[in-house]
Design a protein around this motif. Sequence first.
Motif, PDB file in Angstrom:
ATOM      1  N   TRP A 193      -5.655   8.055   1.942  1.00  0.00           N
ATOM      2  CA  TRP A 193      -5.866   7.014   3.587  1.00  0.00           C
ATOM      3  C   TRP A 193      -5.317   5.391   2.361  1.00  0.00           C
ATOM      4  N   GLN A 194      -5.924   5.213   1.486  1.00  0.00           N
ATOM      5  CA  GLN A 194      -5.061   4.355   0.174  1.00  0.00           C
ATOM      6  C   GLN A 194      -3.955   4.563  -0.297  1.00  0.00           C
ATOM      7  N   PHE A 195      -3.393   5.856  -0.261  1.00  0.00           N
ATOM      8  CA  PHE A 195      -2.569   6.229  -0.415  1.00  0.00           C
ATOM      9  C   PHE A 195      -1.327   6.007   0.668  1.00  0.00           C
ATOM     10  N   THR A 196      -1.935   6.385   1.246  1.00  0.00           N
ATOM     11  CA  THR A 196      -0.655   6.329   3.008  1.00  0.00           C
ATOM     12  C   THR A 196      -0.793   5.566   3.246  1.00  0.00           C
ATOM     13  N   ILE A 197      -1.780   4.301   3.647  1.00  0.00           N
ATOM     14  CA  ILE A 197      -1.425   2.947   3.826  1.00  0.00           C
ATOM     15  C   ILE A 197      -0.448   2.199   3.028  1.00  0.00           C
ATOM     16  N   ALA A 198      -0.835   2.109   2.356  1.00  0.00           N
ATOM     17  CA  ALA A 198       0.242   1.559   0.743  1.00  0.00           C
ATOM     18  C   ALA A 198       1.454   2.325   1.312  1.00  0.00           C
ATOM     19  N   SER A 199       1.531   3.397   1.332  1.00  0.00           N
ATOM     20  CA  SER A 199       3.181   4.148   1.779  1.00  0.00           C
ATOM     21  C   SER A 199       3.180   3.378   3.458  1.00  0.00           C
ATOM     22  N   THR A 200       2.446   3.252   4.008  1.00  0.00           N
ATOM     23  CA  THR A 200       3.503   2.595   5.496  1.00  0.00           C
ATOM     24  C   THR A 200       3.722   1.766   5.264  1.00  0.00           C
ATOM     25  N   ALA A 201       2.764   0.942   4.657  1.00  0.00           N
ATOM     26  CA  ALA A 201       3.324  -0.864   3.926  1.00  0.00           C
ATOM     27  C   ALA A 201       4.766  -0.884   3.588  1.00  0.00           C
ATOM     28  N   LYS A 202       4.904  -0.103   2.637  1.00  0.00           N
ATOM     29  CA  LYS A 202       6.470   0.073   1.928  1.00  0.00           C
ATOM     30  C   LYS A 202       7.412   0.783   2.738  1.00  0.00           C
ATOM     31  N   SER A 203       6.970   1.463   3.429  1.00  0.00           N
ATOM     32  CA  SER A 203       8.354   2.139   4.723  1.00  0.00           C
ATOM     33  C   SER A 203       8.329   0.684   5.311  1.00  0.00           C
ATOM     34  N   ALA A 204       7.163   0.259   5.745  1.00  0.00           N
ATOM     35  CA  ALA A 204       7.619  -0.844   6.924  1.00  0.00           C
ATOM     36  C   ALA A 204       8.886  -2.093   6.254  1.00  0.00           C
ATOM     37  N   SER A 205       7.914  -2.708   4.864  1.00  0.00           N
ATOM     38  CA  SER A 205       9.092  -2.993   3.663  1.00  0.00           C
ATOM     39  C   SER A 205       9.915  -2.901   3.933  1.00  0.00           C
ATOM     40  N   LEU A 206      10.295  -1.711   3.772  1.00  0.00           N
ATOM     41  CA  LEU A 206      11.889  -1.196   3.310  1.00  0.00           C
ATOM     42  C   LEU A 206      12.518  -1.768   4.623  1.00  0.00           C
ATOM     43  N   ASP A 207      11.808  -1.606   5.901  1.00  0.00           N
ATOM     44  CA  ASP A 207      12.658  -2.141   7.213  1.00  0.00           C
ATOM     45  C   ASP A 207      12.525  -3.264   7.709  1.00  0.00           C
ATOM     46  N   ARG A 208      12.185  -4.693   6.676  1.00  0.00           N
ATOM     47  CA  ARG A 208      12.009  -5.554   7.042  1.00  0.00           C
ATOM     48  C   ARG A 208      10.867  -5.806   7.836  1.00  0.00           C
ATOM     49  N   MET A 209       9.721  -4.811   8.043  1.00  0.00           N
ATOM     50  CA  MET A 209       8.573  -5.471   8.972  1.00  0.00           C
ATOM     51  C   MET A 209       7.822  -5.507   8.339  1.00  0.00           C
TER      52      MET A 209
END
Length: 455
Positions: free
Chosen positions: A306-322
Amino acid sequence: MAELSATATGGAAAAPVGKKKMSLIQLTFLVAVNMMGSGIIMLPTNMAQVGAISLLSWLVTAVGSMAIAYGFAQCGLYNHRPGGMAAYAEDAYGRSGYFLVFFLYFLSLLIANVAIGISAIGYLAGFFPILTSTPFITCMGLIGLLWLTSAANFGGPKITGRIGAVTVWGIILPVGFLSLFGWFWFSPDTFSAAWNPNDLTLREGMRSSISLTLWAFLGMESAAQNSDAVENPKRDVPLACMFGTLGAAFIYILSTAVIQGIVPNADLAASTGPFALAFAQMFNPMVGSIVMALAVLACLGSLLGWQFTIASTAKSASLDRMMPPIFSKVNGMGAPVIGMIILAAAQSGLALMTMSPSLSEQFSALVNLAVVTNVIPYVMALSALLVMMRTAKVSSGKFRTTTAIAFLGMAYSVYAIALSGKDAVFGGTMVMCVGFVIWAWISPRFMTAARAPAT
């Protein structure tokens, strides 16, 4: 928390592309295993503080969770865009709805990570009692564990995924064994003495642990994420969603019921490792220690993933400019290290803010807040199902039936929020207000993008 999928990024576990499609039984089993995990291992202690009457909460939660799970299964059939609940909400509330659901769900994962860490500390204390000697030492141990599991992900997702797939069985196997065979050690007198030590009414007993039992089901929204891996998704996804949730409910209810008849209630309420305590009483302390070690591995594996999942979620949101661009920076092995460091710091702050005299008190506070921030997106996503069905022009009979089930899920969700306590509701409200403020700041970039094709 149950073994949540990365709904915010569309990253649920799925069958490999090109391989043989899953059967209904295989998909049902996958759904049940995804829901089970570290979410249950501290629940017997928290429920014992209310008494065995809290088991009535499971019945209410099982019905409500099945309604929610069915609603999400239907959402997944009408909406195939990445984003999970956020994409569902977008159908009714637009891009702002997408952001708010993503933001709340993302924070619920952040909170849940700390709660999973508390579960691990509770079982680790069986080997290192100093971890629970004072609240400060407990908190420092928790923070150290959060940073350790974050740093372990710096090498990328490949090893993380393999570890998580194995370690989850460290708790599923003992809990499954206890559910099926623990009845040979069950004492009706022990269970009777544990039934209602606080002299609660039937209504109070039913509502006493709603948020705790719902915690074990969080992640049911991931059930529809495997629709592309099934031969007949329109039939099998809703059935697997219902059967998987029912199967998890069956294990949850049996395991927490039988343990109340094995371990005296006072001992269970004071335990930091309830399942290990049960096995020690059933067999011997050595077996209890083995179960404790398995539970630690399960928690560490879950927290690592889950540490990786939440960081990946933040990464995806960052790429989506959120989210800020810094969250999308990765190292040579594909790990968003800077984002992991920031999120580990945020979790450390949360651990400090919720520091309590006992692990169970801190666990309950975090669970209640996680439930509120997770269930508000449930309501938004389920309400969007009506828009999806109207767009898809489903038959009137299908519309009425699905709407009735979805409203049952939403009613239960609102009920669960109300019972989470004023502190959790206040915290969830503040978080939601912060979400609106952030959206006001970043919304112009999405409005401009939306107008671009028309100019």
